[in-house]
Write a protein that holds these residues in place. Sequence first.
Motif, PDB file in Angstrom:
ATOM      1  N   LEU A 250      15.071  14.948 -18.307  1.00  0.00           N
ATOM      2  CA  LEU A 250      14.469  13.625 -18.384  1.00  0.00           C
ATOM      3  C   LEU A 250      15.049  12.641 -17.367  1.00  0.00           C
ATOM      4  O   LEU A 250      14.470  11.585 -17.130  1.00  0.00           O
ATOM      5  CB  LEU A 250      14.614  13.052 -19.795  1.00  0.00           C
ATOM      6  N   PHE A 251      16.193  12.987 -16.788  1.00  0.00           N
ATOM      7  CA  PHE A 251      16.723  12.158 -15.701  1.00  0.00           C
ATOM      8  C   PHE A 251      16.193  12.620 -14.345  1.00  0.00           C
ATOM      9  O   PHE A 251      16.085  11.822 -13.413  1.00  0.00           O
ATOM     10  CB  PHE A 251      18.251  12.197 -15.711  1.00  0.00           C
ATOM     11  N   VAL A 252      15.872  13.893 -14.261  1.00  0.00           N
ATOM     12  CA  VAL A 252      15.342  14.426 -12.998  1.00  0.00           C
ATOM     13  C   VAL A 252      13.898  13.970 -12.786  1.00  0.00           C
ATOM     14  O   VAL A 252      13.500  13.634 -11.661  1.00  0.00           O
ATOM     15  CB  VAL A 252      15.424  15.968 -12.994  1.00  0.00           C
ATOM     16  N   ILE A 253      13.107  13.936 -13.859  1.00  0.00           N
ATOM     17  CA  ILE A 253      11.684  13.584 -13.737  1.00  0.00           C
ATOM     18  C   ILE A 253      11.482  12.219 -13.078  1.00  0.00           C
ATOM     19  O   ILE A 253      10.727  12.104 -12.110  1.00  0.00           O
ATOM     20  CB  ILE A 253      10.985  13.653 -15.106  1.00  0.00           C
ATOM     21  N   PRO A 254      12.126  11.130 -13.550  1.00  0.00           N
ATOM     22  CA  PRO A 254      11.910   9.850 -12.868  1.00  0.00           C
ATOM     23  C   PRO A 254      12.425   9.838 -11.446  1.00  0.00           C
ATOM     24  O   PRO A 254      11.859   9.163 -10.578  1.00  0.00           O
ATOM     25  CB  PRO A 254      12.671   8.837 -13.745  1.00  0.00           C
ATOM     26  N   SER A 255      13.494  10.600 -11.175  1.00  0.00           N
ATOM     27  CA  SER A 255      13.993  10.699  -9.801  1.00  0.00           C
ATOM     28  C   SER A 255      12.947  11.315  -8.885  1.00  0.00           C
ATOM     29  O   SER A 255      12.706  10.838  -7.770  1.00  0.00           O
ATOM     30  CB  SER A 255      15.286  11.525  -9.774  1.00  0.00           C
ATOM     31  N   VAL A 256      12.301  12.372  -9.373  1.00  0.00           N
ATOM     32  CA  VAL A 256      11.245  13.027  -8.596  1.00  0.00           C
ATOM     33  C   VAL A 256      10.051  12.093  -8.410  1.00  0.00           C
ATOM     34  O   VAL A 256       9.482  11.994  -7.306  1.00  0.00           O
ATOM     35  CB  VAL A 256      10.806  14.337  -9.279  1.00  0.00           C
ATOM     36  N   LEU A 257       9.667  11.388  -9.473  1.00  0.00           N
ATOM     37  CA  LEU A 257       8.518  10.479  -9.397  1.00  0.00           C
ATOM     38  C   LEU A 257       8.760   9.367  -8.381  1.00  0.00           C
ATOM     39  O   LEU A 257       7.865   9.003  -7.610  1.00  0.00           O
ATOM     40  CB  LEU A 257       8.225   9.887 -10.773  1.00  0.00           C
ATOM     41  N   VAL A 258       9.964   8.810  -8.385  1.00  0.00           N
ATOM     42  CA  VAL A 258      10.287   7.754  -7.422  1.00  0.00           C
ATOM     43  C   VAL A 258      10.252   8.313  -6.002  1.00  0.00           C
ATOM     44  O   VAL A 258       9.766   7.667  -5.076  1.00  0.00           O
ATOM     45  CB  VAL A 258      11.666   7.133  -7.742  1.00  0.00           C
ATOM     46  N   SER A 259      10.760   9.529  -5.817  1.00  0.00           N
ATOM     47  CA  SER A 259      10.717  10.150  -4.489  1.00  0.00           C
ATOM     48  C   SER A 259       9.276  10.376  -4.032  1.00  0.00           C
ATOM     49  O   SER A 259       8.939  10.145  -2.863  1.00  0.00           O
ATOM     50  CB  SER A 259      11.470  11.486  -4.506  1.00  0.00           C
ATOM     51  N   LEU A 260       8.415  10.807  -4.949  1.00  0.00           N
ATOM     52  CA  LEU A 260       7.006  11.021  -4.604  1.00  0.00           C
ATOM     53  C   LEU A 260       6.294   9.702  -4.305  1.00  0.00           C
ATOM     54  O   LEU A 260       5.315   9.681  -3.543  1.00  0.00           O
ATOM     55  CB  LEU A 260       6.289  11.734  -5.751  1.00  0.00           C
ATOM     56  N   ALA A 261       6.788   8.613  -4.897  1.00  0.00           N
ATOM     57  CA  ALA A 261       6.167   7.308  -4.655  1.00  0.00           C
ATOM     58  C   ALA A 261       6.305   6.871  -3.201  1.00  0.00           C
ATOM     59  O   ALA A 261       5.539   6.022  -2.728  1.00  0.00           O
ATOM     60  CB  ALA A 261       6.784   6.260  -5.579  1.00  0.00           C
ATOM     61  N   PHE A 262       7.298   7.424  -2.480  1.00  0.00           N
ATOM     62  CA  PHE A 262       7.438   7.112  -1.046  1.00  0.00           C
ATOM     63  C   PHE A 262       6.158   7.430  -0.283  1.00  0.00           C
ATOM     64  O   PHE A 262       5.730   6.685   0.592  1.00  0.00           O
ATOM     65  CB  PHE A 262       8.521   7.969  -0.396  1.00  0.00           C
ATOM     66  N   MET A 263       5.600   8.608  -0.599  1.00  0.00           N
ATOM     67  CA  MET A 263       4.571   9.186   0.260  1.00  0.00           C
ATOM     68  C   MET A 263       3.333   8.318   0.419  1.00  0.00           C
ATOM     69  O   MET A 263       2.959   7.963   1.538  1.00  0.00           O
ATOM     70  CB  MET A 263       4.211  10.585  -0.253  1.00  0.00           C
ATOM     71  N   PRO A 264       2.654   7.949  -0.674  1.00  0.00           N
ATOM     72  CA  PRO A 264       1.433   7.166  -0.482  1.00  0.00           C
ATOM     73  C   PRO A 264       1.694   5.789   0.133  1.00  0.00           C
ATOM     74  O   PRO A 264       0.856   5.276   0.878  1.00  0.00           O
ATOM     75  CB  PRO A 264       0.862   7.030  -1.905  1.00  0.00           C
ATOM     76  N   ILE A 265       2.850   5.201  -0.160  1.00  0.00           N
ATOM     77  CA  ILE A 265       3.124   3.863   0.363  1.00  0.00           C
ATOM     78  C   ILE A 265       3.514   3.918   1.836  1.00  0.00           C
ATOM     79  O   ILE A 265       2.998   3.166   2.665  1.00  0.00           O
ATOM     80  CB  ILE A 265       4.234   3.178  -0.467  1.00  0.00           C
ATOM     81  N   LEU A 266       4.416   4.830   2.191  1.00  0.00           N
ATOM     82  CA  LEU A 266       4.895   4.872   3.573  1.00  0.00           C
ATOM     83  C   LEU A 266       3.896   5.509   4.534  1.00  0.00           C
ATOM     84  O   LEU A 266       3.960   5.269   5.741  1.00  0.00           O
ATOM     85  CB  LEU A 266       6.222   5.627   3.635  1.00  0.00           C
ATOM     86  N   LEU A 267       2.968   6.306   3.992  1.00  0.00           N
ATOM     87  CA  LEU A 267       1.984   6.944   4.867  1.00  0.00           C
ATOM     88  C   LEU A 267       0.683   6.155   4.969  1.00  0.00           C
ATOM     89  O   LEU A 267      -0.237   6.575   5.664  1.00  0.00           O
ATOM     90  CB  LEU A 267       1.676   8.367   4.366  1.00  0.00           C
ATOM     91  N   THR A 268       0.591   5.024   4.264  1.00  0.00           N
ATOM     92  CA  THR A 268      -0.616   4.219   4.370  1.00  0.00           C
ATOM     93  C   THR A 268      -0.749   3.657   5.781  1.00  0.00           C
ATOM     94  O   THR A 268       0.243   3.254   6.395  1.00  0.00           O
ATOM     95  CB  THR A 268      -0.593   3.062   3.342  1.00  0.00           C
ATOM     96  N   PRO A 269      -1.954   3.656   6.339  1.00  0.00           N
ATOM     97  CA  PRO A 269      -2.129   3.164   7.706  1.00  0.00           C
ATOM     98  C   PRO A 269      -2.021   1.644   7.833  1.00  0.00           C
ATOM     99  O   PRO A 269      -1.987   1.120   8.934  1.00  0.00           O
ATOM    100  CB  PRO A 269      -3.548   3.622   8.060  1.00  0.00           C
ATOM    101  N   THR A 270      -1.956   0.929   6.704  1.00  0.00           N
ATOM    102  CA  THR A 270      -1.869  -0.523   6.759  1.00  0.00           C
ATOM    103  C   THR A 270      -0.545  -0.946   7.374  1.00  0.00           C
ATOM    104  O   THR A 270       0.523  -0.492   6.936  1.00  0.00           O
ATOM    105  CB  THR A 270      -1.961  -1.122   5.339  1.00  0.00           C
ATOM    106  N   PRO A 271      -0.550  -1.775   8.394  1.00  0.00           N
ATOM    107  CA  PRO A 271       0.703  -2.216   9.006  1.00  0.00           C
ATOM    108  C   PRO A 271       1.508  -3.073   8.042  1.00  0.00           C
ATOM    109  O   PRO A 271       0.959  -3.793   7.212  1.00  0.00           O
ATOM    110  CB  PRO A 271       0.237  -3.030  10.219  1.00  0.00           C
TER     111      PRO A 271
END
Length: 414
Positions: A160-181
């Motif tokens: 249960l501590f690993v799951i939120p860590s993984v979710l936060v790491s996955l949250a990087f992708m859609p935000i940092l890869l968005t083409p919006t400057p």
Amino acid sequence: MLKVLKTSWPLLLGILLLMVGNGLQGSLLGIRGTIEGFTTFQLSIVMSGYFVGFLFGARVTPGMIRKVGHVRVFSALASMISAVLVIYPVAPEWLVWTGLRVLIGFCFSGIYITTESWLNNTATNETRGQALSAYMIVQMLGIIAAQGLLNVAEPTDFTLFVIPSVLVSLAFMPILLTPTPAPTFDTTKGLSFRALFRISPLGCMGMLLTGGIFAAMFGMSTVWGAQTGLSVRQISIFVGVMYLGGLILQYPVGWASDRMDRRNLILGLSAVGGVVMLVAALADLPFWAYLTAGLVLGGVINPLYSLLIAYTNDFLPTDQMAGASAGMIFLNGLGAIGGPLVTGWVMGVVGPGGYFLVISLLFLALAGYAAWRMTQRAAPAGTAGFAGLTPTASAVAVGVVVEDEGRKTDGRPA
């Protein structure tokens, strides 16, 4: 709304994953800390640490963004959150957890400021209100969904501590890869607390008290559940119901607030919350009745936060609203630091019922102060628009929303 989702879905998906991670770790710590043998007051210090960090982050993050940019700030803070989440089970000491909570509160504060700036930049004048409404809804849905994840493994396990860590790491992708400057970041000059209190004493005192209520609700609910002997499943349902209440009642309260003296609503909601919490504190209730109390608690505190900001804006010109919102959020943060501490101390003295007792007294104090203020001056002739906000929003979102609502409204007194 479809246009908003088309342009902003990466940011909204990222914040959804972040909120699931944050909601899961916030609920899990109360349960795991009880299992580890932490006292109620020790756990209250742990929970208050988040709001200390959150308040500090709100002050420091804008300077960080101006120096190194949104992308680097977001990446650094999100990486830190992901790391901290897996340190908790490795070092089950309440002082260590307190330091980690301060750090994670600081990081989430910065994350909210960064993502809200990005979201604001992706929206147009026509879609900005819808975009930020979608953002608030996503925040609430993320926390509600997080409660279901409490049941996928035992709280004594590492999972249960690993799951939120993984979710936060996955949250990087859609935000940092968005083409919006990434947007430029400008800060708004705030009002002094003296000026803010002179403009709206009820708004200031209300934000201080609701900060304590929300933090006690958010931080100590799982501690109450664990001490009461509820199962993990029951605790997750109780916490989820509180946030569901906020989601359900936000719009009806907002609709009513634009058609009556907001102080009547502030008084009425606070009184209802105070009475229901007092009954929950003093009576031995079945679980379904506690769920009803949780629904009322969440359904009252979230609209109250928005009501107090809207009421304060009734006395402000549009160009001062963003500056005032920063001061209001700071007051809310100060109250949030004290909420879990007082609740934890009272629970240690009188038992689990102290959880509802402190919240009841805070609600009743707000109701009493609102009643007194209604005798001191008349209601404003016009009202600013009501914006559905949550206490987790940063000054960026609150400032943009209230200014947007203010521009839609004419005839308000300055």
